[in-house]
Scaffold this motif. Structure first.
Motif, PDB file in Angstrom:
ATOM      1  N   ASN A   1     -57.448  21.661  22.851  1.00 38.05           N
ATOM      2  CA  ASN A   1     -58.587  22.553  23.031  1.00 38.05           C
ATOM      3  C   ASN A   1     -58.836  22.808  24.509  1.00 38.05           C
ATOM      4  OD1 ASN A   1     -59.018  22.474  20.208  1.00 38.05           O
ATOM      5  ND2 ASN A   1     -60.322  20.667  20.405  1.00 38.05           N
ATOM      6  N   SER A   2     -59.601  23.832  24.785  1.00 34.99           N
ATOM      7  CA  SER A   2     -59.959  24.171  26.172  1.00 34.99           C
ATOM      8  C   SER A   2     -58.721  24.208  27.062  1.00 34.99           C
ATOM      9  CB  SER A   2     -60.973  23.155  26.715  1.00 34.99           C
ATOM     10  OG  SER A   2     -62.139  23.124  25.928  1.00 34.99           O
ATOM     11  N   LEU A   3     -57.718  24.890  26.591  1.00 31.05           N
ATOM     12  CA  LEU A   3     -56.446  24.919  27.314  1.00 31.05           C
ATOM     13  C   LEU A   3     -56.587  25.596  28.670  1.00 31.05           C
ATOM     14  CD1 LEU A   3     -54.138  25.621  24.291  1.00 31.05           C
ATOM     15  CD2 LEU A   3     -53.827  23.748  25.923  1.00 31.05           C
ATOM     16  N   LYS A   4     -55.806  25.087  29.607  1.00 31.35           N
ATOM     17  CA  LYS A   4     -55.812  25.582  30.974  1.00 31.35           C
ATOM     18  C   LYS A   4     -54.408  26.065  31.345  1.00 31.35           C
ATOM     19  CE  LYS A   4     -59.179  22.018  32.263  1.00 31.35           C
ATOM     20  NZ  LYS A   4     -59.454  20.876  33.172  1.00 31.35           N
ATOM     21  N   PRO A   5     -54.291  26.974  32.297  1.00 32.52           N
ATOM     22  CA  PRO A   5     -52.949  27.419  32.705  1.00 32.52           C
ATOM     23  C   PRO A   5     -52.040  26.262  33.104  1.00 32.52           C
ATOM     24  CG  PRO A   5     -54.597  28.900  33.589  1.00 32.52           C
ATOM     25  CD  PRO A   5     -55.349  27.754  32.959  1.00 32.52           C
ATOM     26  N   GLU A   6     -52.606  25.212  33.673  1.00 34.33           N
ATOM     27  CA  GLU A   6     -51.782  24.072  34.075  1.00 34.33           C
ATOM     28  C   GLU A   6     -51.265  23.254  32.890  1.00 34.33           C
ATOM     29  OE1 GLU A   6     -54.843  24.852  35.195  1.00 34.33           O
ATOM     30  OE2 GLU A   6     -56.057  23.045  35.534  1.00 34.33           O
ATOM     31  N   ASP A   7     -51.698  23.573  31.682  1.00 36.98           N
ATOM     32  CA  ASP A   7     -51.143  22.934  30.487  1.00 36.98           C
ATOM     33  C   ASP A   7     -49.850  23.608  30.031  1.00 36.98           C
ATOM     34  OD1 ASP A   7     -54.499  22.641  29.279  1.00 36.98           O
ATOM     35  OD2 ASP A   7     -53.266  21.037  30.145  1.00 36.98           O
ATOM     36  N   THR A   8     -49.496  24.709  30.681  1.00 34.78           N
ATOM     37  CA  THR A   8     -48.266  25.411  30.318  1.00 34.78           C
ATOM     38  C   THR A   8     -47.060  24.507  30.533  1.00 34.78           C
ATOM     39  OG1 THR A   8     -49.171  27.591  30.830  1.00 34.78           O
ATOM     40  CG2 THR A   8     -46.771  27.340  30.929  1.00 34.78           C
ATOM     41  N   ALA A   9     -46.268  24.337  29.473  1.00 31.76           N
ATOM     42  CA  ALA A   9     -45.111  23.439  29.525  1.00 31.76           C
ATOM     43  C   ALA A   9     -44.383  23.501  28.192  1.00 31.76           C
ATOM     44  CB  ALA A   9     -45.554  21.998  29.801  1.00 31.76           C
ATOM     45  N   VAL A  10     -43.203  22.912  28.182  1.00 30.76           N
ATOM     46  CA  VAL A  10     -42.531  22.631  26.920  1.00 30.76           C
ATOM     47  C   VAL A  10     -43.008  21.256  26.472  1.00 30.76           C
ATOM     48  CG1 VAL A  10     -40.337  22.261  25.760  1.00 30.76           C
ATOM     49  CG2 VAL A  10     -40.525  24.019  27.539  1.00 30.76           C
ATOM     50  N   TYR A  11     -43.504  21.185  25.260  1.00 29.47           N
ATOM     51  CA  TYR A  11     -44.042  19.941  24.709  1.00 29.47           C
ATOM     52  C   TYR A  11     -43.027  19.326  23.747  1.00 29.47           C
ATOM     53  CZ  TYR A  11     -48.610  20.829  26.729  1.00 29.47           C
ATOM     54  OH  TYR A  11     -49.643  21.026  27.609  1.00 29.47           O
ATOM     55  N   TYR A  12     -42.847  18.016  23.893  1.00 24.31           N
ATOM     56  CA  TYR A  12     -41.895  17.274  23.076  1.00 24.31           C
ATOM     57  C   TYR A  12     -42.607  16.150  22.335  1.00 24.31           C
ATOM     58  CZ  TYR A  12     -38.437  19.396  26.225  1.00 24.31           C
ATOM     59  OH  TYR A  12     -37.681  20.273  26.966  1.00 24.31           O
ATOM     60  N   CYS A  13     -42.229  15.923  21.085  1.00 25.12           N
ATOM     61  CA  CYS A  13     -42.682  14.721  20.411  1.00 25.12           C
ATOM     62  C   CYS A  13     -41.532  13.721  20.396  1.00 25.12           C
ATOM     63  CB  CYS A  13     -43.178  15.004  18.998  1.00 25.12           C
ATOM     64  SG  CYS A  13     -41.965  15.721  17.876  1.00 25.12           S
ATOM     65  N   ALA A  14     -41.895  12.450  20.376  1.00 26.51           N
ATOM     66  CA  ALA A  14     -40.901  11.400  20.482  1.00 26.51           C
ATOM     67  C   ALA A  14     -41.377  10.160  19.737  1.00 26.51           C
ATOM     68  CB  ALA A  14     -40.639  11.074  21.951  1.00 26.51           C
ATOM     69  N   ALA A  15     -40.429   9.263  19.455  1.00 26.70           N
ATOM     70  CA  ALA A  15     -40.746   8.047  18.706  1.00 26.70           C
ATOM     71  C   ALA A  15     -40.162   6.831  19.416  1.00 26.70           C
ATOM     72  CB  ALA A  15     -40.197   8.136  17.287  1.00 26.70           C
ATOM     73  N   THR A  16     -40.922   5.733  19.367  1.00 27.94           N
ATOM     74  CA  THR A  16     -40.505   4.491  20.000  1.00 27.94           C
ATOM     75  C   THR A  16     -40.875   3.297  19.129  1.00 27.94           C
ATOM     76  OG1 THR A  16     -40.759   3.082  21.950  1.00 27.94           O
ATOM     77  CG2 THR A  16     -42.682   4.377  21.285  1.00 27.94           C
ATOM     78  N   ILE A  17     -40.018   2.276  19.163  1.00 31.15           N
ATOM     79  CA  ILE A  17     -40.325   1.045  18.427  1.00 31.15           C
ATOM     80  C   ILE A  17     -41.491   0.315  19.087  1.00 31.15           C
ATOM     81  CG2 ILE A  17     -39.512  -1.313  18.067  1.00 31.15           C
ATOM     82  CD1 ILE A  17     -38.619   0.384  15.866  1.00 31.15           C
TER      83      ILE A  17
ATOM     84  N   TYR B   1     -44.710   0.421  21.373  1.00 30.94           N
ATOM     85  CA  TYR B   1     -45.719   1.374  21.842  1.00 30.94           C
ATOM     86  C   TYR B   1     -45.754   1.424  23.359  1.00 30.94           C
ATOM     87  CZ  TYR B   1     -50.198   3.683  22.449  1.00 30.94           C
ATOM     88  OH  TYR B   1     -51.189   4.552  22.817  1.00 30.94           O
ATOM     89  N   SER B   2     -45.753   2.631  23.897  1.00 28.77           N
ATOM     90  CA  SER B   2     -45.678   2.789  25.348  1.00 28.77           C
ATOM     91  C   SER B   2     -46.099   4.199  25.725  1.00 28.77           C
ATOM     92  CB  SER B   2     -44.246   2.528  25.812  1.00 28.77           C
ATOM     93  OG  SER B   2     -44.080   2.828  27.184  1.00 28.77           O
ATOM     94  N   ILE B   3     -46.463   4.348  26.991  1.00 26.38           N
ATOM     95  CA  ILE B   3     -46.704   5.686  27.518  1.00 26.38           C
ATOM     96  C   ILE B   3     -45.552   6.099  28.426  1.00 26.38           C
ATOM     97  CG2 ILE B   3     -49.204   5.384  27.361  1.00 26.38           C
ATOM     98  CD1 ILE B   3     -49.241   5.091  30.421  1.00 26.38           C
ATOM     99  N   ARG B   4     -44.522   5.275  28.515  1.00 23.22           N
ATOM    100  CA  ARG B   4     -43.386   5.546  29.388  1.00 23.22           C
ATOM    101  C   ARG B   4     -42.296   6.243  28.602  1.00 23.22           C
ATOM    102  NH1 ARG B   4     -41.682  -0.072  31.280  1.00 23.22           N
ATOM    103  NH2 ARG B   4     -40.079   1.146  32.337  1.00 23.22           N
ATOM    104  N   SER B   5     -41.841   7.367  29.083  1.00 18.17           N
ATOM    105  CA  SER B   5     -40.865   8.162  28.352  1.00 18.17           C
ATOM    106  C   SER B   5     -39.546   7.427  28.157  1.00 18.17           C
ATOM    107  CB  SER B   5     -40.612   9.487  29.075  1.00 18.17           C
ATOM    108  OG  SER B   5     -40.037   9.259  30.357  1.00 18.17           O
ATOM    109  N   GLU B   6     -39.187   6.554  29.082  1.00 19.40           N
ATOM    110  CA  GLU B   6     -37.887   5.883  28.969  1.00 19.40           C
ATOM    111  C   GLU B   6     -37.826   4.907  27.804  1.00 19.40           C
ATOM    112  OE1 GLU B   6     -39.821   5.969  31.637  1.00 19.40           O
ATOM    113  OE2 GLU B   6     -39.999   4.012  32.617  1.00 19.40           O
ATOM    114  N   THR B   7     -38.964   4.549  27.245  1.00 14.36           N
ATOM    115  CA  THR B   7     -38.962   3.649  26.086  1.00 14.36           C
ATOM    116  C   THR B   7     -38.810   4.394  24.768  1.00 14.36           C
ATOM    117  OG1 THR B   7     -41.355   3.646  25.755  1.00 14.36           O
ATOM    118  CG2 THR B   7     -40.457   2.064  27.342  1.00 14.36           C
ATOM    119  N   TYR B   8     -38.887   5.708  24.811  1.00 17.70           N
ATOM    120  CA  TYR B   8     -38.793   6.497  23.580  1.00 17.70           C
ATOM    121  C   TYR B   8     -37.331   6.809  23.295  1.00 17.70           C
ATOM    122  CZ  TYR B   8     -43.815   6.986  23.249  1.00 17.70           C
ATOM    123  OH  TYR B   8     -45.148   6.723  23.091  1.00 17.70           O
ATOM    124  N   ARG B   9     -36.895   6.413  22.116  1.00 14.81           N
ATOM    125  CA  ARG B   9     -35.484   6.560  21.763  1.00 14.81           C
ATOM    126  C   ARG B   9     -35.197   7.890  21.090  1.00 14.81           C
ATOM    127  NH1 ARG B   9     -31.943   2.373  17.967  1.00 14.81           N
ATOM    128  NH2 ARG B   9     -29.979   3.521  18.108  1.00 14.81           N
TER     129      ARG B   9
END
Length: 121
Positions: A83-99, A101-109
């Motif tokens: 909600n309340s989207l801003k121009p700086e939210d423009t991006a390609v969005y990816y969903c990912a899964a990890t065994i 839990y983490s906020i670090r992308s390198e842990t997502y397989r």
């Protein structure tokens, strides 16, 4: 585990979009899920994550109070309500899964293909 993201599009600033990540595979419920994004010329960054066990959620500061991550175990989907989207939210969005839990992308397989979100000013 296979993931497929959808729901991106073009929206004006202040508008809303809901991204959907469809998850399949025998072990799909064994993973925490996250959303990441990559803007043109920038590195991929964490957006939001939800833990599989207790539903713990985390967000990058810039989207707190605007974005909500949720899951539907019956439909095997993970959502990102934006909600309340801003121009700086423009991006390609990816969903990912990890065994683990983490906020670090390198842990997502496992990663889905991206879905483009464009926010016009």
């Amino acid at each position: 585990v296979q993931l497929q993201a959808s729901g991106g599009g073009l929206v004006q600033a202040g508008g809303s979009l809901r991204l959907v990540c469809s998850v399949s595979g025998r072990t799909r419920n064994s993973y925490a899920k996250g959303w990441f994004r990559q803007a043109p010329g920038k590195e991929r960054e964490f957006v939001a994550a939800i833990n599989r066990s207790d539903g713990t959620k985390d967000y990058i500061d810039s989207v707190k109070d605007r974005f909500t991550i949720s899951r539907d175990g019956v439909k095997n989907t993970v959502y990102l309500q934006m909600n309340s989207l801003k121009p700086e939210d423009t991006a390609v969005y990816y969903c990912a899964a990890t065994i683990s839990y983490s906020i670090r992308s390198e842990t997502y397989r496992y990663w889905g293909q991206g879905t483009l979100v464009t926010v016009s000013s």
